[in-house]
Design an enzyme around this catalytic site. Structure first.
Site, PDB file in Angstrom:
ATOM      1  N   THR A 205      -3.432  -0.124  10.722  1.00  0.00           N
ATOM      2  CA  THR A 205      -2.283  -0.453  11.575  1.00  0.00           C
ATOM      3  C   THR A 205      -2.073  -1.965  11.512  1.00  0.00           C
ATOM      4  O   THR A 205      -1.377  -2.450  10.641  1.00  0.00           O
ATOM      5  CB  THR A 205      -2.495   0.044  13.018  1.00  0.00           C
ATOM      6  OG1 THR A 205      -3.765  -0.414  13.497  1.00  0.00           O
ATOM      7  CG2 THR A 205      -2.455   1.561  13.083  1.00  0.00           C
ATOM      8  N   LYS A 234     -11.234   1.220  10.338  1.00  0.00           N
ATOM      9  CA  LYS A 234     -10.048   0.421  10.599  1.00  0.00           C
ATOM     10  C   LYS A 234     -10.192  -0.260  11.952  1.00  0.00           C
ATOM     11  O   LYS A 234     -11.008   0.126  12.790  1.00  0.00           O
ATOM     12  CB  LYS A 234      -8.781   1.276  10.579  1.00  0.00           C
ATOM     13  CG  LYS A 234      -8.699   2.379  11.607  1.00  0.00           C
ATOM     14  CD  LYS A 234      -8.164   1.976  12.968  1.00  0.00           C
ATOM     15  CE  LYS A 234      -6.802   1.343  12.860  1.00  0.00           C
ATOM     16  NZ  LYS A 234      -6.349   0.898  14.230  1.00  0.00           N
ATOM     17  N   THR A 245     -14.681  -0.351  18.653  1.00  0.00           N
ATOM     18  CA  THR A 245     -13.355   0.284  18.844  1.00  0.00           C
ATOM     19  C   THR A 245     -12.897   0.491  17.453  1.00  0.00           C
ATOM     20  O   THR A 245     -13.033  -0.374  16.715  1.00  0.00           O
ATOM     21  CB  THR A 245     -12.633  -0.794  19.597  1.00  0.00           C
ATOM     22  OG1 THR A 245     -13.119  -0.730  20.913  1.00  0.00           O
ATOM     23  CG2 THR A 245     -11.198  -0.684  19.507  1.00  0.00           C
ATOM     24  N   GLU A 341      -7.546  -9.945  14.910  1.00  0.00           N
ATOM     25  CA  GLU A 341      -6.186 -10.483  14.917  1.00  0.00           C
ATOM     26  C   GLU A 341      -6.197 -11.998  15.119  1.00  0.00           C
ATOM     27  O   GLU A 341      -6.646 -12.504  16.141  1.00  0.00           O
ATOM     28  CB  GLU A 341      -5.371  -9.806  16.017  1.00  0.00           C
ATOM     29  CG  GLU A 341      -5.084  -8.351  15.703  1.00  0.00           C
ATOM     30  CD  GLU A 341      -4.447  -7.603  16.843  1.00  0.00           C
ATOM     31  OE1 GLU A 341      -3.849  -6.561  16.581  1.00  0.00           O
ATOM     32  OE2 GLU A 341      -4.563  -8.051  18.005  1.00  0.00           O
ATOM     33  N   ASN A 484      -0.077 -10.732  19.885  1.00  0.00           N
ATOM     34  CA  ASN A 484      -0.044  -9.768  20.977  1.00  0.00           C
ATOM     35  C   ASN A 484       1.059 -10.050  21.987  1.00  0.00           C
ATOM     36  O   ASN A 484       1.323  -9.229  22.860  1.00  0.00           O
ATOM     37  CB  ASN A 484      -1.409  -9.734  21.671  1.00  0.00           C
ATOM     38  CG  ASN A 484      -2.437  -9.014  20.828  1.00  0.00           C
ATOM     39  OD1 ASN A 484      -2.514  -7.802  20.835  1.00  0.00           O
ATOM     40  ND2 ASN A 484      -3.228  -9.766  20.068  1.00  0.00           N
TER      41      ASN A 484
END
EC number: 2.3.1.35
Length: 489
Positions: A205, A234, A245, A341, A484
């Site tokens: 993603t 991922k 996670t 990220e 974000n």
């Protein structure tokens, strides 16, 4: 990563935020499939591998991703029918689990791992908060994949495939697209490196690169036999596991009993996936699944890797496989942190001297979530006071509080250079020490930063066989906030 639309965010934004192109992958819905892997990440993508026997892997695009994206969005990993296969999984403990978690949990409860032969997964839709219809979509996805795995059969084969979703929450699966895409997916199944790497792409993603690892190993009972293990994973955001996670699919051609496989996976997850954090948020869709088919077992011998829960010591094979699996899953989990990220630093936190592993791990996890520490590392500041502050409050309100685990007078904090030279002390037995500023600056310029917290600094040199709790995290950067916060145009 899982995102739920934040209605109204665009109405309070005065001007759009700038996001570098290679991060405009999921927040903008339009470029992951068309963006090259950043040069700094290419070294983490393998160009070859050694893959377990008896497994087929396939991927295809069925239109879950937006128009214009050709990357796969539906994948299937399955053991060939002739092999007796079992499965296991560790699942999120989030109180709002996605439909995939509920369905897979039910499959595991019903089968106890026996007869589970595959994992089907999609990206771009998390199937979260979609009610009973969402659950039925997940069940249909699992059943249809089961028919492929069992050779268009019925019965048990239809309940043999675990299911995973990742992507945006609050939206129904395009289940018709998925079911109509299964015939093409079946045709795309294969065993090559390209099949595995495309499957890794298919669950991405906000990831900037596909995550795949493989290795070979032997077991004490048959040192002449080479077994293989491979895994895809991922994740780049919403990373702070409690499984369990991320998503992960692991396959091995070693023969393992179903109860042993679940025990092995649960233990390994606790020291790998459950030891990573990016921003401290535990996803609703977390799942790591594992399949074992025994296809490489000598003389068709099945299930030599077993364990007796009442035994004081496990078999040599069990112990050897456990050690290997922890290392392998840690390698996969660290790839997730490498792709955090906006991250520029990969941080390893080691806590030594805790009376138990759970206590040390908890302390390490709190430091890994400290925004002050992580932003300090981004600014190339070792920030030892930030480490001590997080350490000081880490046990408050926990089962470990009030037990004298943390004693300032015996606590030291140091950073370990990547060049193998001696560690650089910043705190010695609760006191800041004068450091070589040139060496400290050079240390913080590196991409990899390693912090050692010693709770019992008694002068004894640390040995490799001493237990320590290890956690992996990354820095928090301007880019992370921008990614974000980018819900504008």
């Amino acid at each position: 990563m899982l995102l739920i639309s934040r209605i109204g965010a665009r109405h309070i934004r005065k001007k759009p935020l700038h996001v570098e192109n290679h991060y405009r992958s999921f927040t903008k819905f339009d470029s992951f499939g068309n963006s090259p892997i950043p040069a700094s990440k290419q070294r983490f993508v393998p160009t070859s591998g050694t893959y377990p026997k008896g497994f087929l892997v396939g991927s295809t695009n069925v239109g879950i991703k937006p128009d214009g994206l050709s990357q796969p969005d539906l994948i299937l990993v399955a053991s060939e029918k002739k092999w007796e296969t079992c499965g296991a999984a560790v699942l999120t403990k989030n109180e709002f689990p996605a439909a995939s978690v509920v369905v897979t949990r039910d499959l595991l409860k019903k089968s106890k791992g026996r007869g589970l032969r595959g994992v089907v997964a999609n990206s771009w839709c998390a199937n979260l908060l979609t009610g009973e219809k969402g659950l039925e979509d997940s069940r249909n996805m699992s059943r249809e994949a089961g028919r492929i795995v069992s050779g268009e059969g019925t019965g048990q084969g239809e309940e043999s495939v675990m299911v995973m979703h990742t992507g945006m929450g609050g939206q129904r699966l395009r289940i018709d697209n998925i079911i109509q895409g299964f015939p093409n997916l079946q045709q795309e199944m294969g065993t090559t490196h390209d099949h595995w790497i495309e499957a890794a792409r298919g669950i991405c993603t906000t990831d900037t690169f596909p995550k795949l690892a493989s290795r070979t190993f032997t077991l004490p009972s048959s040192p002449e036999t080479t077994f293989s293990i491979a895994g895809i994973t991922k994740g780049a955001g919403m990373i702070h596991p409690n499984m369990a996670t991320t998503l992960g699919i692991i396959c091995t051609d070693a023969p393992i009993t179903p109860p042993a496989l679940q025990q092995l996976l649960s233990t390994a997850a606790d020291k790998s996936y459950n030891c990573i954090s990016i921003e401290g948020d535990t996803s609703t869709n977390d799942m790591v699944a594992m399949l074992a088919n025994g296809a490489a077992a000598p003389n068709n011998a099945h299930f030599p890797v077993d364990f007796d829960s009442s035994a004081e010591s496990q078999s040599e094979d069990f112990i050897a496989f456990q050690r290997m699996l922890i290392e392998f899953m840690a390698d996969l989990a660290k790839l997730v942190v490498r792709d955090g990220e906006g991250a520029t630093k990969f941080i390893t936190i080691r806590v030594r001297g805790a009376p138990t592993y759970p206590a040390g791990k908890h302390i390490a996890s709190v430091i890994a979530r400290s925004v002050l520490f992580k932003t300090g590392v981004y600014g190339k500041d070792p920030n030892p006071i930030g480490v001590l502050a997080a350490l000081g409050y880490s046990l408050m309100g926990t089962e470990f509080a009030g037990k004298g685990i943390i004693n300032p007078e015996s606590t030291s904090v140091s950073f370990m250079p990547v060049d193998g030279t001696d560690e650089l002390n910043f705190v010695k037995k609760g006191r800041l020490v004068k450091v070589d500023e040139v060496r400290a600056k050079k240390l913080m310029e590196e991409e990899d930063v390693e912090v050692i917290v010693d709770l019992r600094d008694d002068g004894r040199k640390w040995r490799e066989d001493d237990e320590e709790a290890v956690y992996w995290t990354c820095d928090i950067t301007h880019e992370f906030v921008t990614i974000n916060g980018d819900f504008g145009n």
